[in-house]
Write a protein that holds these residues in place. Structure first.
Motif, short mmCIF file in Angstrom:
data_model
loop_
_atom_site.label_atom_id
_atom_site.label_comp_id
_atom_site.label_asym_id
_atom_site.label_seq_id
_atom_site.Cartn_x
_atom_site.Cartn_y
_atom_site.Cartn_z
N LYS A 24 26.31 -0.36 -16.32
CA LYS A 24 27.40 -0.57 -17.28
C LYS A 24 27.98 0.75 -17.75
CE LYS A 24 27.01 -4.78 -19.81
NZ LYS A 24 26.64 -5.39 -21.09
N ASN A 25 27.11 1.72 -17.97
CA ASN A 25 27.53 3.04 -18.44
C ASN A 25 26.82 4.12 -17.65
OD1 ASN A 25 29.20 2.24 -20.78
ND2 ASN A 25 27.26 1.46 -21.55
N ILE A 26 27.59 5.16 -17.30
CA ILE A 26 27.04 6.32 -16.61
C ILE A 26 27.46 7.55 -17.40
CG2 ILE A 26 27.11 7.73 -14.52
CD1 ILE A 26 27.76 5.13 -12.96
N VAL A 27 26.48 8.37 -17.76
CA VAL A 27 26.74 9.62 -18.47
C VAL A 27 26.22 10.76 -17.60
CG1 VAL A 27 26.29 10.99 -20.54
CG2 VAL A 27 26.45 8.49 -20.71
N SER A 28 27.07 11.75 -17.38
CA SER A 28 26.67 12.90 -16.58
C SER A 28 27.04 14.16 -17.34
CB SER A 28 27.34 12.87 -15.21
OG SER A 28 26.83 13.90 -14.40
N ILE A 29 26.11 15.09 -17.41
CA ILE A 29 26.30 16.33 -18.16
C ILE A 29 26.33 17.50 -17.19
CG2 ILE A 29 25.37 17.81 -19.97
CD1 ILE A 29 23.84 15.27 -20.97
N GLU A 30 27.40 18.29 -17.27
CA GLU A 30 27.56 19.45 -16.39
C GLU A 30 27.78 20.70 -17.22
OE1 GLU A 30 27.56 22.08 -13.78
OE2 GLU A 30 27.29 20.06 -13.00
N LEU A 31 27.04 21.74 -16.90
CA LEU A 31 27.13 23.00 -17.63
C LEU A 31 28.33 23.84 -17.18
CD1 LEU A 31 25.80 24.89 -19.70
CD2 LEU A 31 24.38 25.77 -17.87
N GLY A 32 28.60 23.88 -15.90
CA GLY A 32 29.67 24.72 -15.36
C GLY A 32 31.06 24.18 -15.66
N LYS A 33 31.93 25.04 -16.12
CA LYS A 33 33.29 24.64 -16.51
C LYS A 33 34.08 24.05 -15.34
CE LYS A 33 37.52 26.29 -18.67
NZ LYS A 33 38.24 27.42 -19.24
N GLU A 34 34.09 24.73 -14.20
CA GLU A 34 34.86 24.26 -13.05
C GLU A 34 34.34 22.94 -12.50
OE1 GLU A 34 33.52 27.41 -13.16
OE2 GLU A 34 35.35 28.47 -13.74
N LEU A 35 33.01 22.84 -12.38
CA LEU A 35 32.42 21.59 -11.90
C LEU A 35 32.67 20.45 -12.86
CD1 LEU A 35 29.03 22.98 -10.52
CD2 LEU A 35 30.95 22.10 -9.18
N PHE A 36 32.60 20.73 -14.17
CA PHE A 36 32.89 19.72 -15.18
C PHE A 36 34.32 19.21 -15.04
CE2 PHE A 36 35.13 19.28 -19.27
CZ PHE A 36 34.59 18.08 -19.70
N GLU A 37 35.27 20.14 -14.95
CA GLU A 37 36.68 19.75 -14.86
C GLU A 37 36.96 18.94 -13.60
OE1 GLU A 37 38.73 23.47 -15.33
OE2 GLU A 37 38.43 23.47 -17.51
N LYS A 38 36.37 19.33 -12.48
CA LYS A 38 36.54 18.60 -11.23
C LYS A 38 35.96 17.19 -11.34
CE LYS A 38 37.19 18.13 -6.73
NZ LYS A 38 38.47 17.70 -6.24
N ALA A 39 34.76 17.06 -11.88
CA ALA A 39 34.13 15.74 -12.04
C ALA A 39 34.93 14.88 -13.01
CB ALA A 39 32.70 15.89 -12.52
N ARG A 40 35.38 15.47 -14.08
CA ARG A 40 36.16 14.72 -15.07
C ARG A 40 37.44 14.16 -14.43
NH1 ARG A 40 37.62 17.03 -21.03
NH2 ARG A 40 38.70 15.19 -21.75
N GLN A 41 38.07 14.97 -13.60
CA GLN A 41 39.27 14.52 -12.90
C GLN A 41 38.94 13.43 -11.87
OE1 GLN A 41 41.16 17.59 -10.60
NE2 GLN A 41 43.03 16.43 -10.33
N THR A 42 37.87 13.65 -11.12
CA THR A 42 37.47 12.70 -10.08
C THR A 42 37.18 11.32 -10.66
OG1 THR A 42 36.52 14.48 -8.75
CG2 THR A 42 35.74 12.24 -8.28
#
Length: 108
Positions: free
Chosen positions: A70-88
């Protein structure tokens, strides 16, 4: 490498921890697909509805389990990887990508 004590955690987490520890002791790291299979098995066995991941990287685990929780939470430390995942995963409302140190963000 000394691993932490797991006495205070739920049984399902202890089992997963012991399996991963055994694999690491053999100097063998489980493949992505092996980890995804364990996640799917535990979701079904214990009726889990929320998945929390630390280290999003390129989002392979999220893609593998999307639609199972129902819910998926993912935590990323790296700024670029975070932004890419957020967009994806921006169209998936049940997926929450957070940026930061998981040690600071998680409540335990």
């Amino acid at each position: 490498m000394r691993l932490p004590s797991i006495r205070r955690y739920p049984d399902w987490l202890k089992i997963t921890y012991k399996r991963l520890r055994r694999l690491l002791q053999k100097n063998s790291v489980p493949s992505h697909w092996e980890k995804a299979a364990v996640v799917k098995k535990f979701r079904k066995k214990y009726g889990l509805t929320v998945f929390v991941e630390t280290g999003t990287y390129q989002g392979a685990m999220i893609k593998a389990i999307n639609g199972l929780f129902k819910n998926i939470v993912s935590i990323e430390l790296g700024k670029e990887l975070f932004e890419k995942a957020r967009q994806t995963f921006s169209r998936d409302r049940h997926i929450d990508i957070q940026r930061g140190d998981s040690g600071a963000l998680l409540p335990f």
